[in-house]
Enzyme design. Structure first.
Site, mmCIF file in Angstrom:
data_model
loop_
_atom_site.group_PDB
_atom_site.id
_atom_site.type_symbol
_atom_site.label_atom_id
_atom_site.label_comp_id
_atom_site.label_asym_id
_atom_site.label_seq_id
_atom_site.Cartn_x
_atom_site.Cartn_y
_atom_site.Cartn_z
ATOM 1 N N LYS A 32 0.842 -1.201 0.000
ATOM 2 C CA LYS A 32 0.000 0.000 0.000
ATOM 3 C C LYS A 32 0.877 1.250 0.000
ATOM 4 O O LYS A 32 2.073 1.200 0.290
ATOM 5 C CB LYS A 32 -0.910 0.004 1.234
ATOM 6 C CG LYS A 32 -1.965 -1.098 1.278
ATOM 7 C CD LYS A 32 -3.096 -0.801 0.326
ATOM 8 C CE LYS A 32 -4.272 -1.739 0.541
ATOM 9 N NZ LYS A 32 -5.182 -1.284 1.588
ATOM 10 N N THR A 33 0.246 2.391 -0.230
ATOM 11 C CA THR A 33 0.972 3.643 -0.472
ATOM 12 C C THR A 33 1.715 4.151 0.757
ATOM 13 O O THR A 33 2.938 4.356 0.725
ATOM 14 C CB THR A 33 -0.012 4.714 -0.976
ATOM 15 O OG1 THR A 33 -0.546 4.296 -2.231
ATOM 16 C CG2 THR A 33 0.694 6.064 -1.157
ATOM 17 N N TYR A 34 1.003 4.403 1.845
ATOM 18 C CA TYR A 34 1.656 5.028 2.993
ATOM 19 C C TYR A 34 2.677 4.110 3.665
ATOM 20 O O TYR A 34 3.786 4.550 3.993
ATOM 21 C CB TYR A 34 0.605 5.529 3.981
ATOM 22 C CG TYR A 34 0.174 6.955 3.717
ATOM 23 C CD1 TYR A 34 0.000 7.421 2.410
ATOM 24 C CD2 TYR A 34 -0.049 7.845 4.751
ATOM 25 C CE1 TYR A 34 -0.387 8.726 2.164
ATOM 26 C CE2 TYR A 34 -0.444 9.154 4.506
ATOM 27 C CZ TYR A 34 -0.606 9.594 3.213
ATOM 28 O OH TYR A 34 -0.972 10.890 2.971
ATOM 29 N N HIS A 76 5.832 4.129 1.312
ATOM 30 C CA HIS A 76 6.557 5.402 1.271
ATOM 31 C C HIS A 76 7.368 5.611 2.550
ATOM 32 O O HIS A 76 8.489 6.121 2.508
ATOM 33 C CB HIS A 76 5.593 6.572 1.052
ATOM 34 C CG HIS A 76 5.290 6.831 -0.386
ATOM 35 N ND1 HIS A 76 4.206 6.306 -1.029
ATOM 36 C CD2 HIS A 76 5.970 7.554 -1.321
ATOM 37 C CE1 HIS A 76 4.209 6.693 -2.296
ATOM 38 N NE2 HIS A 76 5.273 7.453 -2.494
ATOM 39 N N HIS A 107 4.688 0.666 -5.100
ATOM 40 C CA HIS A 107 4.066 -0.636 -5.357
ATOM 41 C C HIS A 107 3.698 -0.695 -6.832
ATOM 42 O O HIS A 107 3.808 0.300 -7.559
ATOM 43 C CB HIS A 107 2.801 -0.825 -4.509
ATOM 44 C CG HIS A 107 1.850 0.336 -4.607
ATOM 45 N ND1 HIS A 107 1.124 0.608 -5.760
ATOM 46 C CD2 HIS A 107 1.526 1.320 -3.727
ATOM 47 C CE1 HIS A 107 0.387 1.700 -5.570
ATOM 48 N NE2 HIS A 107 0.622 2.155 -4.349
#
Length: 398
Positions: A67-69, A72, A234
């Protein structure tokens, strides 16, 4: 550490890298959200392909969940989500009852304190930093934040983001950042709305490649040497309204509180309902597998953080686990799946004075990027992180 020593030696033996233009190299970490590794082979991104030829490239494994957060923050801390504290795009913490962390409500510094990001380490070492959007960069960490930062605003055009970075680099040496982040979201958005194999994703790839070209042109005009480290958080998998499992069909809603849903669903049992929920989830299910968090496969490196919900359900590739069908329809692309899946592999391209030309690296874990960034910034190696710079031994100039 060996790579760092070699890099320092290079700086001493080849001072012209920085001296020729009168500027020390800057490190620019660029995220192209949702840029699947194999997108680079579509022939739509000539600037990125040229950078890969002039530097190093690889397919990079994200951390779970993809996932994104979480990813990152992994990239800038060297710690997997289970250790950096950002265990999902949505999560809860017993210390904040009734509150849910979401990407739209991420500006509370409380959530970001379990790990130190690279800009905090750099600022503590006297290296000026500036972040053009990066999860966690708009809050203080240990009382420190980047010297310059922009809070994420999807409405700000990508060209304006590039222009802001170049404006930072026009400053005099005393106020010019040496570490910068830059973030693009349109490839991810197109992938969600239209699927990874779509004209809209192709258009987004061309557009973001054009912005990387603008960045390179602006750097050349400034005679600013730069080590560009271009990554994705991702990849993206095709999804469909025909591949949805509604959570209420596999467990009684009266037994559960769903924290997050999608390719991975995280679920809390309601008080006194744990046995009933376990009985429903921990059985053979169509198109998904559920685990108690302590029983997740060890290779996922996930489930020890208290913020991870007690039950974690993984959808089969291309399937979604949802509480209900969205009013605006089911996305045609998503991510969050098993981080080893080919569809989840992410872009990695790095080029600049610190890198050798034309090096194709073996796939590596994204926790290693943090160690690379420390090398580029000439920060000493950090003990206790999950990654190392060993993956880049062939890529860095000697």
């Amino acid at each position: 550490m060996l790579i760092l020593l070699r890099f320092l030696l290079l700086a001493l033996l080849v001072p012209g890298v920085a001296v020729a233009a009168g500027r020390a190299p800057v490190t620019i970490l660029v995220s192209i959200d949702g840029f699947r590794a194999d997108y680079l082979a579509r022939g739509l991104t000539p600037t990125l392909s040229a950078l890969a030829r002039s530097g190093a490239s690889a397919a990079m494994r994200p951390s779970f969940p993809s996932k994104t957060y979480p990813n990152h923050y992994t990239l800038v801390t060297g710690l997997r989500p289970d250790r950096n504290g950002i265990v999902g795009n949505k999560m809860e913490d017993a210390a904040r009852p009734g509150e849910t962390f979401t990407m739209e409500k991420s500006e509370d510094a409380f959530w970001w304190q379990e790990a130190e990001p690279i800009w905090t380490a750099a600022e503590k070492a006297g290296i000026r930093t500036a972040t053009m959007f990066w999860p966690g960069s708009n809050v203080e960490n240990g009382g420190v934040r980047p010297h310059d930062w922009w809070a994420y605003d999807k409405a700000i055009p990508e060209a304006q983001r590039v222009d802001a970075v170049l404006d930072w680099l026009r400053r005099p040496a005393a106020t010019r950042p040496r570490f910068v982040t830059l973030y693009f979201d349109t490839v991810d958005t197109a992938g969600h709305h239209h699927g990874p194999v779509s004209p809209e994703v192709d258009a987004a790839l061309r557009a973001v490649d054009g912005q990387i070209a603008r960045l390179r042109h602006g750097l050349a005009e400034l005679h600013q040497p730069a080590n560009l480290v271009i990554v994705a958080d991702h990849g993206m998998a095709a999804t469909s309204p025909d591949r949805v499992v509604l959570l209420k069909t596999i467990a009684d809603p009266a037994d559960m509180h769903v924290v997050d849903a999608g390719p991975v669903a995280t679920i809390d049992p309601l008080p006194a309902h744990e046995a009933a929920l376990a009985s429903a989830l921990l059985r053979p299910l169509p198109h998904a597998t559920c685990y108690r968090k302590a029983d997740l496969p060890a290779r996922l490196r996930y489930g020890h953080n208290p913020r991870v919900a007690p039950f974690v359900c993984l959808a089969d590739m291309g399937w979604l686990l949802l509480e209900k069908l969205p009013a605006d329809g089911v996305d045609l692309g998503s991510h969050g799946y098993d981080n080893a899946a080919p569809e989840m592999q992410a872009l990695f391209v790095a080029a600049g004075p610190a890198f050798r030309h034309g090096v194709r690296l073996a796939p590596f874990d994204n926790v290693d990027v943090y160690a690379l960034l420390r090398d580029l910034l000439r920060l000493p190696a950090k003990a206790g992180i999950d990654g190392s710079d060993a993956a880049f031994a062939r890529a860095l100039a000697r």
